[in-house]
Design a protein around this motif. Structure first.
Motif, PDB file in Angstrom:
ATOM      1  N   MET A   1       0.837  -1.204   0.000  1.00  0.00           N
ATOM      2  CA  MET A   1       0.000   0.000   0.000  1.00  0.00           C
ATOM      3  C   MET A   1       0.869   1.251   0.000  1.00  0.00           C
ATOM      4  O   MET A   1       1.905   1.313   0.665  1.00  0.00           O
TER       5      MET A   1
ATOM      6  N   LYS B   1       0.288   5.777  -0.410  1.00  0.00           N
ATOM      7  CA  LYS B   1      -0.633   6.892  -0.634  1.00  0.00           C
ATOM      8  C   LYS B   1      -0.442   7.545  -1.999  1.00  0.00           C
ATOM      9  O   LYS B   1      -1.345   8.230  -2.489  1.00  0.00           O
TER      10      LYS B   1
ATOM     11  N   THR C   1      -2.200  -1.256  -3.795  1.00  0.00           N
ATOM     12  CA  THR C   1      -3.402  -0.478  -3.525  1.00  0.00           C
ATOM     13  C   THR C   1      -3.034   0.831  -2.833  1.00  0.00           C
ATOM     14  O   THR C   1      -1.959   0.954  -2.241  1.00  0.00           O
ATOM     15  N   THR C   2      -3.943   1.799  -2.903  1.00  0.00           N
ATOM     16  CA  THR C   2      -3.811   3.034  -2.136  1.00  0.00           C
ATOM     17  C   THR C   2      -4.712   3.003  -0.897  1.00  0.00           C
ATOM     18  O   THR C   2      -4.724   3.948  -0.116  1.00  0.00           O
ATOM     19  N   ASP C   3      -5.449   1.921  -0.725  1.00  0.00           N
ATOM     20  CA  ASP C   3      -6.440   1.790   0.353  1.00  0.00           C
ATOM     21  C   ASP C   3      -5.848   0.951   1.478  1.00  0.00           C
ATOM     22  O   ASP C   3      -5.683  -0.270   1.340  1.00  0.00           O
TER      23      ASP C   3
ATOM     24  N   ALA D   1      -7.164   0.118   4.374  1.00  0.00           N
ATOM     25  CA  ALA D   1      -8.131  -0.850   4.894  1.00  0.00           C
ATOM     26  C   ALA D   1      -8.146  -2.109   4.034  1.00  0.00           C
ATOM     27  O   ALA D   1      -8.211  -3.231   4.553  1.00  0.00           O
ATOM     28  N   GLU D   2      -8.056  -1.929   2.733  1.00  0.00           N
ATOM     29  CA  GLU D   2      -8.012  -3.073   1.826  1.00  0.00           C
ATOM     30  C   GLU D   2      -6.744  -3.891   2.052  1.00  0.00           C
ATOM     31  O   GLU D   2      -6.781  -5.121   2.091  1.00  0.00           O
TER      32      GLU D   2
ATOM     33  N   GLU E   1      -2.907   5.592  11.265  1.00  0.00           N
ATOM     34  CA  GLU E   1      -3.825   5.037  10.273  1.00  0.00           C
ATOM     35  C   GLU E   1      -3.973   3.525  10.426  1.00  0.00           C
ATOM     36  O   GLU E   1      -5.049   2.978  10.193  1.00  0.00           O
TER      37      GLU E   1
ATOM     38  N   ASN F   1      -7.536   0.989  11.602  1.00  0.00           N
ATOM     39  CA  ASN F   1      -7.985  -0.147  10.796  1.00  0.00           C
ATOM     40  C   ASN F   1      -7.703  -1.502  11.442  1.00  0.00           C
ATOM     41  O   ASN F   1      -7.918  -2.535  10.809  1.00  0.00           O
TER      42      ASN F   1
END
Length: 441
Positions: free
Chosen positions: A29, A31, A67-69, A71-72, A107, A111
């Protein structure tokens, strides 16, 4: 095991790809949407031999994704590696900027919804950072069930994949047996291969990284001092280094004189270790000396070049082979070239340079240089040719062709790649580092 990696810089991307190669399901991940899009398209934002193939293979086989998410990335992950940058707050002051680490911690805390997760600090951070991250997460999410681990990286640029897959050791710091068990599962292929695993406390693991890099920096500065002494007394550093390195208690690695160490680790980590020692009322005189010797060595190389040109570089054309701090990387951070070349240019030298991977970035930093496509173009019309970085393609140059292209056959070898006798026989005036200069006129 499902693993999340926060940060897709050098450490995060290499670590994520290698963990996927171990058979884990890894989600990296970041941002930076542009970087994630770049990776999803199959492009690699850094140069590291073999990394493009490793990433492509594991993406194709479904073990690696981007991913940029957050939580994912964290969903169902049993382990979360934090591999964000920790740059110096200001160049040369030894303070690490931990804002990215602490932001990641907050962050991650938001999560953490699973029963148990291990949060693993992979970034190089000052002693006590893991404890602070642990406190931040616990404060932000009191219900989180997690343990904190410090797992410093020891990746050499240019050999990072080999270093991860076949390391000298793996360092794991924690205060939890449960966390150690998860880490053993993550690194099970290495356990099976008999790789030494050092299990220790959080603080000890954090300090190990700094201590290891500082020791190697001391070793480099030591051999540079011996090279300078060799020049003063008429000795030759190459057989000296070989003989010293054959002592099993010392070893030959990092006993190669040159223009000083650079890169993203040694300069930053030595200063950080000094800062940590000062803040805790301790000293590290050897590391202080290594830092001073390294800074002075770059100045010595400028003088060496100037003296070889008859005392002045003004109006001279100088060819330069190599810009990066070491071969097999595109990294220019703290590279000796960034100190040496501007000093020559400011005194009136015209610089024409080549590097297999570093020219694009160098052009932003040193626009005054002329960037050329191959070593022979660099040599054309040059009053001197400086070998700055020991890329393999510079190790077997056509010496006759070089001499014919150059205005003056002056070869200044800051990496001692070539032998003085061979260069003399080829018609060059050869200047090395700590070599027997008087014998090669």
């Amino acid at each position: 095991m499902k693993i999340a990696v926060v940060g897709t810089g050098y450490v995060g991307l290499v670590s994520g790809a290698c963990l996927a190669e171990f058979g884990h399901r890894v989600v990296c991940m970041d941002k930076l949407a542009e970087r994630i899009d770049f990776l999803r398209q199959g492009s690699i934002p850094i140069y590291e031999p073999g990394l493009d193939d490793l990433v492509a293979r594991n993406v194709e086989q479904g073990r690696l994704s981007f991913t940029t998410d957050l939580a994912e990335a964290m969903a169902d992950a049993r382990a979360i590696f934090v591999a964000v940058g920790t740059p110096s707050v200001r160049r040369g002051n030894g303070y690490a900027d931990l804002s990215y680490v602490y932001q990641a911690a907050e962050e991650i805390a938001a999560n953490l919804v699973q029963d148990y997760t291990v949060v693993i600090d992979k970034s190089t951070v000052p002693v006590g950072t893991a404890r602070q991250v642990q406190r931040l997460i616990a404060k932000a999410n009191p219900r989180a069930v997690f343990d904190m681990v410090s797992n410093p990286e020891f990746l050499r640029e240019g050999a990072a994949i080999s270093d991860f897959m076949r390391p000298d050791r793996v360092v794991v710091g924690s205060g939890s047996q449960r966390a150690f068990d998860v880490m053993r599962e993550i690194y099970n292929p290495l356990y099976l291969n008999g790789t030494p695993i050092v299990e220790t406390t959080l603080e000890t693991a954090e300090l190990i990284k700094y201590a290891a890099n500082a020791f190697l920096a001391v070793k480099i500065s030591f051999i540079n001092e011996m090279a300078n002494l060799c020049e003063a007394v008429g000795a030759d550093v190459k057989p000296l280094a070989k003989a010293v390195g054959l002592d099993g208690r010392i070893g030959g690695k990092f006993l190669h004189p040159g223009p000083g160490y650079g890169g993203s680790c040694f300069p930053k980590d030595t200063l950080a270790l000094l800062r940590i020692a000062q803040e805790h009322g301790s000293t590290s005189r050897l590391v202080e000396a290594a830092v001073e010797v390294n800074a002075a060595q770059k100045g010595r190389m400028i003088k060496k070049i100037r003296d070889a040109l008859g005392g002045s570089e003004a109006g001279k054309t100088i060819g330069v082979l190599g810009l990066t701090f070491k071969p097999e990387t595109d990294d220019l951070r703290e590279a000796p070239a960034l100190t040496i070349l501007p000093a020559l240019s400011e005194k009136g030298a015209a610089l024409q340079v080549h590097d297999p991977q570093g020219m694009r970035e160098a052009a932003k930093i040193m626009p005054e240089c002329r960037y050329l496509d191959d070593p022979y173009a660099v040599a054309t019309g040059a009053d001197a040719l400086i070998l700055m970085t020991e890329w393999n393609q510079y190790r077997a140059l056509d010496l006759q062709r070089l001499r014919e292209l150059m205005a003056q056959p002056l070869f200044i070898d800051l990496r001692n790649v070539y032998e003085p006798v061979m260069m003399r026989e080829a018609g060059f005036t050869y200047i090395g580092v700590g070599r027997l200069q008087g014998a090669i006129k």
